[in-house]
Design an enzyme around this catalytic site. Structure first.
Site, PDB file in Angstrom:
ATOM      1  N   TYR A  33     -36.349  -8.912  -4.336  1.00 14.94           N
ATOM      2  CA  TYR A  33     -35.102  -7.614  -5.286  1.00 14.94           C
ATOM      3  C   TYR A  33     -35.955  -9.063  -6.191  1.00 14.94           C
ATOM      4  O   TYR A  33     -36.106 -10.197  -6.308  1.00 14.94           O
ATOM      5  CB  TYR A  33     -33.974  -7.650  -4.230  1.00 14.94           C
ATOM      6  CG  TYR A  33     -33.207  -8.913  -4.069  1.00 14.94           C
ATOM      7  CD1 TYR A  33     -33.932 -10.112  -3.128  1.00 14.94           C
ATOM      8  CD2 TYR A  33     -32.194  -9.755  -4.471  1.00 14.94           C
ATOM      9  CE1 TYR A  33     -32.879 -11.245  -2.737  1.00 14.94           C
ATOM     10  CE2 TYR A  33     -31.469 -10.721  -4.370  1.00 14.94           C
ATOM     11  CZ  TYR A  33     -31.742 -11.448  -3.624  1.00 14.94           C
ATOM     12  OH  TYR A  33     -31.271 -12.782  -2.852  1.00 14.94           O
ATOM     13  N   ARG A  52     -41.525 -12.958 -12.040  1.00 15.47           N
ATOM     14  CA  ARG A  52     -41.585 -13.472  -9.706  1.00 15.47           C
ATOM     15  C   ARG A  52     -41.216 -12.212  -9.256  1.00 15.47           C
ATOM     16  O   ARG A  52     -41.880 -12.204  -8.091  1.00 15.47           O
ATOM     17  CB  ARG A  52     -39.857 -14.039 -10.206  1.00 15.47           C
ATOM     18  CG  ARG A  52     -39.638 -14.299  -8.547  1.00 15.47           C
ATOM     19  CD  ARG A  52     -38.472 -15.529  -8.650  1.00 15.47           C
ATOM     20  NE  ARG A  52     -37.099 -14.738  -8.978  1.00 15.47           N
ATOM     21  CZ  ARG A  52     -36.163 -15.020  -8.541  1.00 15.47           C
ATOM     22  NH1 ARG A  52     -36.057 -16.520  -8.937  1.00 15.47           N
ATOM     23  NH2 ARG A  52     -35.104 -14.477  -9.716  1.00 15.47           N
ATOM     24  N   ARG A 101     -40.157   4.183  12.474  1.00 11.38           N
ATOM     25  CA  ARG A 101     -40.792   2.641  13.282  1.00 11.38           C
ATOM     26  C   ARG A 101     -41.818   2.470  13.229  1.00 11.38           C
ATOM     27  O   ARG A 101     -42.425   2.984  14.470  1.00 11.38           O
ATOM     28  CB  ARG A 101     -39.560   3.159  13.378  1.00 11.38           C
ATOM     29  CG  ARG A 101     -39.202   1.295  13.873  1.00 11.38           C
ATOM     30  CD  ARG A 101     -38.405   0.613  14.698  1.00 11.38           C
ATOM     31  NE  ARG A 101     -37.418  -0.875  14.791  1.00 11.38           N
ATOM     32  CZ  ARG A 101     -38.528  -1.722  15.940  1.00 11.38           C
ATOM     33  NH1 ARG A 101     -38.993  -0.798  16.598  1.00 11.38           N
ATOM     34  NH2 ARG A 101     -38.099  -2.613  15.122  1.00 11.38           N
ATOM     35  N   LYS A 150     -38.996 -13.596  -3.248  1.00  6.44           N
ATOM     36  CA  LYS A 150     -37.424 -12.816  -3.128  1.00  6.44           C
ATOM     37  C   LYS A 150     -37.675 -11.872  -1.887  1.00  6.44           C
ATOM     38  O   LYS A 150     -37.150 -10.838  -2.539  1.00  6.44           O
ATOM     39  CB  LYS A 150     -36.975 -13.144  -4.257  1.00  6.44           C
ATOM     40  CG  LYS A 150     -35.480 -13.417  -4.664  1.00  6.44           C
ATOM     41  CD  LYS A 150     -35.446 -13.164  -6.510  1.00  6.44           C
ATOM     42  CE  LYS A 150     -33.973 -12.654  -5.880  1.00  6.44           C
ATOM     43  NZ  LYS A 150     -32.515 -13.591  -5.730  1.00  6.44           N
ATOM     44  N   GLU A 182     -32.029 -25.984  -0.838  1.00  3.26           N
ATOM     45  CA  GLU A 182     -31.669 -25.177  -1.940  1.00  3.26           C
ATOM     46  C   GLU A 182     -29.877 -25.273  -1.281  1.00  3.26           C
ATOM     47  O   GLU A 182     -29.338 -25.096  -0.044  1.00  3.26           O
ATOM     48  CB  GLU A 182     -32.300 -24.257  -2.246  1.00  3.26           C
ATOM     49  CG  GLU A 182     -32.434 -23.533  -1.246  1.00  3.26           C
ATOM     50  CD  GLU A 182     -34.100 -22.064  -1.775  1.00  3.26           C
ATOM     51  OE1 GLU A 182     -33.946 -21.955  -3.115  1.00  3.26           O
ATOM     52  OE2 GLU A 182     -34.083 -21.730  -1.297  1.00  3.26           O
ATOM     53  N   LEU A 206     -36.738 -20.837  -3.181  1.00  2.00           N
ATOM     54  CA  LEU A 206     -37.151 -19.571  -4.259  1.00  2.00           C
ATOM     55  C   LEU A 206     -37.239 -20.798  -5.907  1.00  2.00           C
ATOM     56  O   LEU A 206     -36.439 -21.976  -5.919  1.00  2.00           O
ATOM     57  CB  LEU A 206     -35.794 -19.008  -4.047  1.00  2.00           C
ATOM     58  CG  LEU A 206     -35.961 -18.144  -5.242  1.00  2.00           C
ATOM     59  CD1 LEU A 206     -36.900 -16.244  -4.455  1.00  2.00           C
ATOM     60  CD2 LEU A 206     -34.712 -17.127  -5.528  1.00  2.00           C
TER      61      LEU A 206
HETATM   62  N1  PMP Z   1     -32.519 -19.949  -4.246  1.00  2.00           N
HETATM   63  C1  PMP Z   1     -31.852 -19.071  -3.470  1.00  2.00           C
HETATM   64  C2  PMP Z   1     -32.422 -19.076  -2.201  1.00  2.00           C
HETATM   65  C3  PMP Z   1     -31.166 -17.654  -3.937  1.00  2.00           C
HETATM   66  O1  PMP Z   1     -31.017 -16.677  -3.752  1.00  2.00           O
HETATM   67  C4  PMP Z   1     -31.416 -17.503  -5.595  1.00  2.00           C
HETATM   68  C5  PMP Z   1     -30.900 -16.653  -5.561  1.00  2.00           C
HETATM   69  N2  PMP Z   1     -31.227 -15.289  -6.040  1.00  2.00           N
HETATM   70  C6  PMP Z   1     -31.477 -18.888  -6.056  1.00  2.00           C
HETATM   71  C7  PMP Z   1     -32.511 -19.632  -5.598  1.00  2.00           C
HETATM   72  C8  PMP Z   1     -31.810 -19.392  -7.598  1.00  2.00           C
HETATM   73  O2  PMP Z   1     -32.079 -18.220  -8.391  1.00  2.00           O
HETATM   74  P1  PMP Z   1     -32.634 -17.451  -9.370  1.00  2.00           P
HETATM   75  O3  PMP Z   1     -31.966 -18.787 -10.747  1.00  2.00           O
HETATM   76  O4  PMP Z   1     -33.755 -16.266 -10.166  1.00  2.00           O
HETATM   77  O5  PMP Z   1     -31.125 -16.742  -9.531  1.00  2.00           O
END
Ligand code: PMP
Length: 286
Positions: A33, A52, A101, A150, A182, A206
């Site tokens: 996503y 991305r 499935r 993601k 993070e 991410l």
């Molecule tokens: N880390 C994680 C785990 C996230 O879910 C997100 C947001 N989707 C981010 C970092 C920040 O990424 P972005 O700046 O691309 O929204």
């Protein structure tokens, strides 16, 4: 108001939008996503999100569903049809369904599922939460090892937000092998003696689109940046801290595990970076 959403090539009311019960996104979280913010009715860093998205799809050997130009067109059309001035566009692509499935991926000619919808957020830029700053807790990072992709596997981040909420806080930072990875849905930073510290890119986190833009803007503003591993204790002793994400931009952090940072209000660097980011992003929006 009933939203107009997009499902597999069709714009339709949200109440009429459906996806198969055999969809691998639903059964196996086999999907990726993106969330793109909208300010002044325009998309913030669409290019970054599109790049991305393609990387996530490639890493999972998943089909793209449509071209980048088509994606931009769909984003814009949804913003227009739903009168979004400030808000978000959510995009999800899954490996689709071949009508049953099975752990094994379906054949290559199985069509991916693509869904987009908007979320109206009138106070996205002028967010009261950013003026107060966020209180965070730290929790163990027990997610899978490819956090650079993601995917829609958001159960643990969701549980982390609930743990924070139960503790009277706003969010959680995740700790692995003694170091902060993070936030549940954002990248994490602290500032000490004028230097911004954040974890380097790897498969552990991410690769935030907002992170990339904010670090570039911080460098342009002559701020010192160190990309290195850091502990939660270092962050607790910091002058200030913040997170970045497409939906909250730069969000100041004012408390970590009950320890107040500075005077307990958003720090000057976080506030400045938020202003610069909003300003520059509005100018570059499409
Ligand atoms: N880390 C994680 C785990 C996230 O879910 C997100 C947001 N989707 C981010 C970092 C920040 O990424 P972005 O700046 O691309 O929204």
């Amino acid at each position: 108001m009933t939203r107009t959403v997009y499902v597999n090539g069709v714009y339709l009311p949200e109440t009429e939008a459906t996806v198969s019960i055999f969809d691998r996104g639903f059964l196996m979280a086999d999907g990726v996503y993106e969330v793109t913010s909208v300010l002044d009715g325009k998309l913030i860093d669409f290019e970054g999100h599109a790049v991305r998205l393609q990387r996530s799809l490639d890493e999972l050997e998943m089909q793209a569903a449509c071209s980048k130009d088509e994606l931009l067109e769909i984003h814009r059309e949804l913003v227009k049809r739903n009168d979004i001035v400030e808000g978000l566009v959510y995009l999800q692509i899954t490996r689709g369904s071949d009508g049953d499935r099975d752990f094994v991926f379906p054949s290559a000619d199985t069509k991916p599922t693509i869904v987009l919808f908007t979320q109206n957020k009138p106070n996205l830029a002028d967010n009261p939460a950013a003026k107060k700053g966020a209180k965070i807790i730290s929790i163990e990072d027990i997610r899978w090892g490819r956090r650079d992709i993601k995917t829609v596997q958001l159960l643990y981040p969701s549980m982390g937000k609930m743990m924070a909420k139960k503790a009277g806080c706003d969010d959680a930072w995740l700790i692995e092998d003694g170091h902060v990875t993070e936030g549940t849905s954002n990248n994490a930073y602290f500032v000490k003696d004028g230097t911004i510290v954040t974890r380097p890119l790897s498969t552990d986190i991410l690769h935030g689109i907002t992170r990339k833009a904010v670090l570039r803007m911080a460098a342009e503003a002559q701020l010192k940046i160190e990309e290195r591993l850091f502990t939660i204790d270092e962050a607790k002793e910091a002058d200030e801290a913040f997170t970045t994400s497409a939906s909250a931009f730069v969000m100041p952090v004012v408390e970590i595990d009950g320890v107040q940072l500075g005077d307990g209000t958003p720090g000057p660097i976080a506030k400045r970076l938020r202003e610069i980011y909003l300003d520059e992003s509005r100018k570059a929006a499409v």
